[in-house]
Write an enzyme that holds these catalytic residues in place. Structure first.
Site, mmCIF file in Angstrom:
data_model
loop_
_atom_site.group_PDB
_atom_site.id
_atom_site.type_symbol
_atom_site.label_atom_id
_atom_site.label_comp_id
_atom_site.label_asym_id
_atom_site.label_seq_id
_atom_site.Cartn_x
_atom_site.Cartn_y
_atom_site.Cartn_z
ATOM 1 N N GLY A 125 0.813 -1.212 0.000
ATOM 2 C CA GLY A 125 0.000 0.000 0.000
ATOM 3 C C GLY A 125 0.843 1.258 0.000
ATOM 4 N N CYS A 185 -1.091 -5.297 -10.308
ATOM 5 C CA CYS A 185 -1.225 -3.836 -10.387
ATOM 6 C C CYS A 185 -1.153 -3.308 -11.818
ATOM 7 C CB CYS A 185 -0.157 -3.158 -9.532
ATOM 8 S SG CYS A 185 1.530 -3.640 -9.945
#
Length: 508
Positions: free
Chosen positions: A199, A250
């Site tokens: 994160g 991602c």
């Protein structure tokens, strides 16, 4: 009295770092051949357990698909190994005999590895391999929701390395991770470099730790289907990519941008490939599931099946639905379909011109994907080159699956599970991070040019020179005056003496 969980976690971390540092000091003496054998043995051991680790990851995290995580484990092990096996990382790694410069590799020391919940086992294997290849040790902080599978992957790597002759403790981990332990890990005096995948908060913490750090940014990846694209092939790849491991990579496409003159063809092909197109009412319901708090992604949809996500919104879709799609015209943090969703959900934007298509792509990237990746489907090489030049991304995949293409599975890019975003995304590198990022290089250089250095005479400062000249004049005048009798001031004699003084002064 039992220790607090955070204190236990911190102590475990400190012990792991201590063992890793000691092991790494021993590892420094290993030759290139010894290192290469250890790395090969570790890669093969991890590859052999790809399916088992994939099953553990899906069971523990509740994210993704076993078959797809198995592929990611294979990429993170043998594909990564094949890409680094011939690299020199020990001793002299390069010699320029003309310039007489020799390059010598040396490791950072102990690596701190931060592992995400979306790709836990593959990332752990990958980071271990590139660390061992460069004679570094590694200590890993797993994600709290992926501890068991991550630690199992690390144990497999550690045991294989030791069996191949590596020192005990070269691969370490925190089996009871906590945020406190992770924060202390990245600031520990014996940690020399950080590989942070996770994160935004963790990545920022890594950058502010005072240590060298490789972090990555978010990947709000647009995919542009340009009017010259082979529509059927493009759509098939896009749906395959978006549904791969339920969108947890991602670099997976997040929004489709399509030229209007092929939009109907694209919509038809999307339906043929298992896409469900949401109507306006369904779209509104889905927006609340994607982002219950505007601007924030709902973690409960990450890596979930399209059918399950639809059910959360009270929408009934066919059981073979692979992705959910809603048409959109707006981009912004308050527009749920335009953010990075890490799940099989698409926004679809229709562009009336090439310029508008580029504008949509830029807006999506500026929203949350600057520096990461962009996907393009086209048969026009000029369009591809122009997009590559103009888009603020570090990699652009053309006519392939963006998700696994970015990590090197379907492209010539370096196989990696850590994708740098460069200065566009606030990262130190735009590369697919690999072994070469974990070595330093010192250089020995011989003199090869004869210098021409001008000889400079010492000079007297002007003020000092003026003072010296004035002093000499005064002394001469004094001598002249001594020669003149006070009672016999002959003008001619005085004039002659003054002339002598002036001539002598002018010669100075």
């Amino acid at each position: 009295m039992p220790f607090d969980k955070d204190l236990q976690s911190i102590q475990e971390m400190r012990d792991a770092v201590s063992r890793a540092k000691e092991a790494q000091q021993k590892y420094l003496s290993f030759s290139q051949e010894q290192v290469d054998d250890i790395v090969k043995q570790v890669a093969e051991a991890a590859y052999a357990k790809s399916l088992e680790l994939a099953q553990m990851a899906v069971e523990e995290t509740g994210m993704g698909l076993v078959e797809h995580k198995k592929i990611k484990n294979e990429v993170g092990s043998m594909d990564v190994y094949e890409s680094i096996k011939d690299e020199k990382t020990v001793g002299i790694i390069g010699e320029d005999r003309v310039k007489k410069v020799t390059e010598i590799a040396y490791p950072f020391g102990v690596v701190a590895g931060i592992i995400p919940t979306t790709n836990p086992t593959s990332t752990a294997i990958f980071k271990t391999l590139i660390s061992l290849k460069t004679r570094n040790a590694i200590v890993v902080s797993p994600h709290p929701r992926a501890v068991n599978c991550t630690v199992e992957a690390l144990k497999i790597c550690h045991d294989a390395a030791v069996k191949a002759g590596a020192p005990e403790g070269l691969v370490g981990w925190i089996s009871n991770p906590s945020m406190a332990a992770t924060n202390e890990l990245i600031k520990h005096r014996d940690i020399d470099v950080i590989l942070a995948t996770g994160g935004g908060g963790l990545v920022r913490a890594a950058y502010s730790s005072g240590k060298p750090a490789y972090g990555v940014g978010p990947g709000n990846v647009p995919v542009y289907i340009e009017k010259s694209a082979k529509v059927s092939q493009a759509v098939s790849m896009i749906v395959d990519s978006k549904s791969f491991d339920n969108g947890t990579i991602c670099a997976t496409e997040q929004a489709i941008v399509v030229d209007r003159n092929i939009q109907q063809m694209v919509m038809r092909e999307l339906k043929n490939n298992g896409a469900y197109i949401l109507n306006e009412e369904e779209k509104a319901a889905m927006e609340k599931i994607i982002s219950p708090a505007l601007g924030k992604l709902n973690p409960h949809i990450v890596g979930q099946h399209a059918v399950k996500i639809a059910g959360l919104a009270g929408i009934t879709v066919p059981e073979d639905t692979r992705v959910l799609i809603a048409e959109e015209t707006r981009v912004g943090k308050h527009i749920p379909f335009s953010i990075e969703k890490l799940s099989p959900i698409f926004a679809l934007y229709t562009a009336d011109s090439y310029g508008e298509a580029k504008d949509y792509c830029l807006k999506l990237l500026h929203l949350g994907g600057r520096g990461h990746s962009l996907s393009l489907h086209t048969t026009n090489d000029d369009v591809a080159k122009e997009m590559a030049i103009e888009m603020p991304v570090s990699r652009m995949m053309v006519n392939t699956l963006s998700s696994i293409g970015a990590v090197g599975a379907t492209t010539g890019l370096k196989p990696s599970l850590t994708l740098g975003c460069g200065s566009f995304g606030g990262n130190i590198t735009s590369d697919n991070v690999s072994a070469r990022h974990l070595i330093n290089i010192k250089r020995m250089a011989y003199g090869i040019k004869e210098p021409s250095i001008p000889k400079v005479s010492p000079s007297v400062p002007i003020q000092e020179n003026d003072a010296r000249e004035n002093q000499e004049v005064d002394e001469i005048v004094e001598q002249v005056l001594k020669q003149v009798p006070q009672n016999n001031m002959n003008p001619e004699k005085i004039a002659e003496m003054v002339n002598q003084v002036i001539k002598k002064y002018q010669l100075q």
